[in-house]
Motif scaffolding. Structure first.
Motif, PDB file in Angstrom:
ATOM      1  N   THR A  34      47.566  31.335  41.565  1.00  0.00           N
ATOM      2  CA  THR A  34      47.863  30.006  42.099  1.00  0.00           C
ATOM      3  C   THR A  34      46.831  29.550  43.116  1.00  0.00           C
ATOM      4  N   VAL A  35      46.470  30.439  44.050  1.00  0.00           N
ATOM      5  CA  VAL A  35      45.537  30.052  45.112  1.00  0.00           C
ATOM      6  C   VAL A  35      44.167  29.696  44.535  1.00  0.00           C
ATOM      7  N   ALA A  36      43.796  30.319  43.443  1.00  0.00           N
ATOM      8  CA  ALA A  36      42.480  30.055  42.853  1.00  0.00           C
ATOM      9  C   ALA A  36      42.370  28.647  42.277  1.00  0.00           C
ATOM     10  N   SER A  37      43.510  28.034  41.929  1.00  0.00           N
ATOM     11  CA  SER A  37      43.461  26.716  41.287  1.00  0.00           C
ATOM     12  C   SER A  37      44.138  25.619  42.095  1.00  0.00           C
ATOM     13  N   PHE A  38      44.587  25.932  43.311  1.00  0.00           N
ATOM     14  CA  PHE A  38      45.294  24.935  44.119  1.00  0.00           C
ATOM     15  C   PHE A  38      44.882  25.118  45.570  1.00  0.00           C
ATOM     16  N   PRO A  39      44.530  24.049  46.297  1.00  0.00           N
ATOM     17  CA  PRO A  39      44.086  24.186  47.687  1.00  0.00           C
ATOM     18  C   PRO A  39      45.151  24.873  48.545  1.00  0.00           C
ATOM     19  N   PRO A  40      44.775  25.879  49.345  1.00  0.00           N
ATOM     20  CA  PRO A  40      45.765  26.670  50.080  1.00  0.00           C
ATOM     21  C   PRO A  40      46.589  25.869  51.075  1.00  0.00           C
ATOM     22  N   SER A  90      46.608  32.485  52.909  1.00  0.00           N
ATOM     23  CA  SER A  90      46.229  31.796  51.668  1.00  0.00           C
ATOM     24  C   SER A  90      44.745  31.455  51.659  1.00  0.00           C
ATOM     25  N   THR A  91      44.213  31.042  52.811  1.00  0.00           N
ATOM     26  CA  THR A  91      42.792  30.723  52.904  1.00  0.00           C
ATOM     27  C   THR A  91      41.943  31.974  52.728  1.00  0.00           C
ATOM     28  N   GLY A  92      42.338  33.058  53.376  1.00  0.00           N
ATOM     29  CA  GLY A  92      41.599  34.310  53.263  1.00  0.00           C
ATOM     30  C   GLY A  92      41.573  34.838  51.849  1.00  0.00           C
ATOM     31  N   LEU A  93      42.671  34.616  51.108  1.00  0.00           N
ATOM     32  CA  LEU A  93      42.761  35.125  49.738  1.00  0.00           C
ATOM     33  C   LEU A  93      41.725  34.480  48.828  1.00  0.00           C
ATOM     34  N   ALA A  94      41.267  33.282  49.198  1.00  0.00           N
ATOM     35  CA  ALA A  94      40.241  32.618  48.397  1.00  0.00           C
ATOM     36  C   ALA A  94      38.872  33.268  48.570  1.00  0.00           C
ATOM     37  N   THR A  96      38.533  36.838  49.365  1.00  0.00           N
ATOM     38  CA  THR A  96      38.601  38.292  49.261  1.00  0.00           C
ATOM     39  C   THR A  96      39.427  38.653  48.032  1.00  0.00           C
ATOM     40  N   THR A  97      39.516  39.934  47.734  1.00  0.00           N
ATOM     41  CA  THR A  97      40.275  40.371  46.564  1.00  0.00           C
ATOM     42  C   THR A  97      41.757  40.485  46.905  1.00  0.00           C
ATOM     43  N   ALA A  98      42.599  40.435  45.875  1.00  0.00           N
ATOM     44  CA  ALA A  98      44.041  40.536  46.084  1.00  0.00           C
ATOM     45  C   ALA A  98      44.418  41.889  46.684  1.00  0.00           C
ATOM     46  N   SER A  99      43.719  42.955  46.252  1.00  0.00           N
ATOM     47  CA  SER A  99      44.068  44.289  46.750  1.00  0.00           C
ATOM     48  C   SER A  99      43.723  44.423  48.236  1.00  0.00           C
ATOM     49  N   LYS A 100      42.548  43.933  48.625  1.00  0.00           N
ATOM     50  CA  LYS A 100      42.179  43.994  50.048  1.00  0.00           C
ATOM     51  C   LYS A 100      43.094  43.104  50.882  1.00  0.00           C
ATOM     52  N   SER A 101      43.466  41.944  50.325  1.00  0.00           N
ATOM     53  CA  SER A 101      44.373  41.055  51.042  1.00  0.00           C
ATOM     54  C   SER A 101      45.721  41.739  51.291  1.00  0.00           C
ATOM     55  N   SER A 102      46.241  42.421  50.273  1.00  0.00           N
ATOM     56  CA  SER A 102      47.518  43.124  50.423  1.00  0.00           C
ATOM     57  C   SER A 102      47.440  44.183  51.512  1.00  0.00           C
ATOM     58  N   PHE A 103      46.343  44.938  51.500  1.00  0.00           N
ATOM     59  CA  PHE A 103      46.184  45.998  52.493  1.00  0.00           C
ATOM     60  C   PHE A 103      46.026  45.429  53.896  1.00  0.00           C
ATOM     61  N   LEU A 104      45.164  44.431  54.059  1.00  0.00           N
ATOM     62  CA  LEU A 104      44.900  43.874  55.383  1.00  0.00           C
ATOM     63  C   LEU A 104      46.126  43.149  55.938  1.00  0.00           C
ATOM     64  N   THR A 105      46.878  42.479  55.076  1.00  0.00           N
ATOM     65  CA  THR A 105      48.105  41.828  55.527  1.00  0.00           C
ATOM     66  C   THR A 105      49.107  42.851  56.044  1.00  0.00           C
ATOM     67  N   ALA A 106      49.145  44.000  55.375  1.00  0.00           N
ATOM     68  CA  ALA A 106      50.091  45.042  55.772  1.00  0.00           C
ATOM     69  C   ALA A 106      49.741  45.709  57.091  1.00  0.00           C
ATOM     70  N   THR A 107      48.562  45.408  57.646  1.00  0.00           N
ATOM     71  CA  THR A 107      48.228  45.993  58.946  1.00  0.00           C
ATOM     72  C   THR A 107      49.143  45.509  60.060  1.00  0.00           C
ATOM     73  N   TYR A 108      49.960  44.483  59.773  1.00  0.00           N
ATOM     74  CA  TYR A 108      50.920  44.066  60.796  1.00  0.00           C
ATOM     75  C   TYR A 108      51.891  45.191  61.132  1.00  0.00           C
ATOM     76  N   CYS A 109      52.043  46.151  60.219  1.00  0.00           N
ATOM     77  CA  CYS A 109      52.903  47.315  60.515  1.00  0.00           C
ATOM     78  C   CYS A 109      52.414  48.055  61.758  1.00  0.00           C
ATOM     79  N   GLY A 155      36.684  36.400  54.415  1.00  0.00           N
ATOM     80  CA  GLY A 155      38.064  36.367  53.953  1.00  0.00           C
ATOM     81  C   GLY A 155      38.903  37.480  54.545  1.00  0.00           C
ATOM     82  N   ASP A 156      38.290  38.663  54.707  1.00  0.00           N
ATOM     83  CA  ASP A 156      39.016  39.795  55.279  1.00  0.00           C
ATOM     84  C   ASP A 156      39.374  39.533  56.743  1.00  0.00           C
ATOM     85  N   SER A 157      38.454  38.945  57.490  1.00  0.00           N
ATOM     86  CA  SER A 157      38.709  38.638  58.897  1.00  0.00           C
ATOM     87  C   SER A 157      39.813  37.594  59.040  1.00  0.00           C
TER      88      SER A 157
END
Length: 307
Positions: A34-40, A90-94, A96-109, A155-157
Motif C-alpha cells: 500500500t505505501v508503495a502506491s499511495f502517499p504516506p 509510513s514515510t520511513g517504509l518508503a 527502507t525494506t519491510a524487514s528492517k522497518s519491522s525490526f527498527l519499529t520493534a526497538t520501542y520494546c 528511512g531507517d533513521s
C-alpha cells in the motif's frame, strides 16, 4: 458506569494486546504494497480520520455523555503521538525494506522501560531491561533474514524516530488512561492523528488521484480503518490502561511472530530455524517479564541477596 472501574483478570488484558498484535501481523500480508502506491501522509490521514468517524458514530451516546475538556485535551495529546509515530513509520517504509522497518519499529520494546521511567517515574527492573533486550534480539532473528550487513540510512533513521514516538505513546497511555474513558480517548486520538496526516499530505505530497482508489486499495483501506485501527488500536489502548507499558510492549512485539506466521500460511514463505529461534526468544522475554519476578525460585534468590 465507566468501563475502567470494572477490573478483569490481567491475562484478559494481555490477551487483548496479543490480539491487537495478531491483527497487525496479518496487516503486513494484507497491506504489503500500500505505501508503495499511495502517499504516506494521505494514507495515515484517511485511515485514522475514517476510523475516528466510525468509532465516534458507534460510541455516539457514550461520546455525548463523557466528552469534556479533560478528555479533549488528553485525547489530543495522545493523538499527536499516534499521528507522529504512524506518519514517520509510513514515510520511513518508503525508504527502507519491510524487514528492517519491522525490526527498527520493534526497538520501542527497549525504549519503553526508560520512557516509562521518565514519564511514570517508575524505575525499570532488571527483568524489564533483560526482557526488552531478549525480545529485540528475537525480533531481529525473525525480521532480518538477509545475510547482508546492517546499516542505517534515511528511512531507517525515520523509522527509529517513529519507534520513539510509539514508545512514548505507550507510556503516556498507561499514565493518562486510568480514570478516563479509554474508548472516547481512542476515538479522539484517531481524529487528531487523521487530521495530522491530511495536513501533512496536503502540504508535502501530491493529492491522490481517483485511479489510485482501486478495488485492492479500497480493500486495504477498509482493513486498516476497521481492523488495524478501530479494533486493534482499541484493544491496545484498553490493555495499556491495565498493564504497565514495559510488559505490554513485549506482548505487542508478538506482531512480528504473527506477521511471519501469516506469511508462511498465506504467502507460502519458508519458515527457517532462525525464525523459530527468534519466536522462542520473544516468548522467553515475555516469561522473563511476566513470570520470573513472581516465581518462587526468584523470590528465594532475592531473599538470599537481602540477607
Amino acid at each position: 458506569m465507566n468501563s475502567e472501574k470494572r477490573q478483569l483478570p490481567r491475562w484478559i488484558y494481555a490477551a487483548l494486546l496479543i490480539a491487537a498484535a495478531a491483527i497487525w501481523g496479518l496487516s503486513t500480508v494484507v497491506i504489503k504494497d500500500t505505501v508503495a502506491s499511495f502517499p504516506p501522509g494521505w494514507l495515515v490521514g484517511i485511515r485514522f480520520l475514517a476510523a475516528g468517524i466510525v468509532l465516534s458514530v458507534a460510541l455516539l451516546p457514550r461520546m455525548v455523555r463523557t466528552l469534556n475538556a479533560d478528555h479533549l485535551k488528553t485525547g489530543a495529546l495522545l493523538g499527536v503521538f499516534v499521528g507522529m509515530s504512524y506518519l514517520l513509520n509510513s514515510t520511513g517504509l518508503a525508504y527502507t525494506t519491510a524487514s528492517k522497518s519491522s525490526f527498527l519499529t520493534a526497538t520501542y520494546c527497549v525504549l519503553v522501560p526508560f520512557l516509562s521511567w521518565a514519564i511514570l517515574h517508575k524505575r525499570p527492573s532488571v527483568y524489564n531491561i533483560s526482557a526488552a533486550a531478549i525480545c529485540i534480539l528475537g525480533v531481529g532473528l525473525v525480521s532480518l533474514q538477509s545475510s547482508a550487513s546492517f546499516s542505517l540510512g534515511l528511512g531507517d533513521s525515520i523509522t527509529l524516530a517513529s519507534a520513539l514516538f510509539l514508545g512514548a505513546h505507550l507510556a503516556l497511555t498507561s499514565k493518562l488512561a486510568p480514570g478516563r474513558d479509554i474508548l472516547v480517548l481512542t476515538a479522539l486520538q484517531f481524529i487528531v492523528a487523521g487530521l495530522m496526516g491530511l495536513a501533512w499530505g496536503a502540504v508535502s505530497e501530491p493529492w491522490p488521484t481517483p485511479e489510485q482508489f482501486s478495488p485492492d486499495m479500497l480493500f486495504n483501506l477498509a482493513y486498516m480503518v476497521l481492523a488495524a485501527s478501530c479494533i486493534a488500536l482499541l484493544l491496545q489502548n484498553i490493555g495499556l490502561a491495565h498493564i504497565p507499558p514495559a510488559p505490554a510492549s513485549l506482548f505487542l512485539a508478538t506482531e512480528s511472530v504473527f506477521g511471519v506466521a501469516f506469511s508462511v500460511l498465506l504467502l507460502g514463505e519458508v519458515l527457517s530455524s532462525q525464525m523459530v529461534f527468534g519466536f522462542i526468544l520473544i516468548f522467553f522475554a515475555i516469561m522473563v517479564s511476566e513470570y520470573f519476578p513472581t516465581s518462587k525460585f526468584m523470590k528465594r534468590v532475592l531473599a538470599k541477596r537481602q540477607k
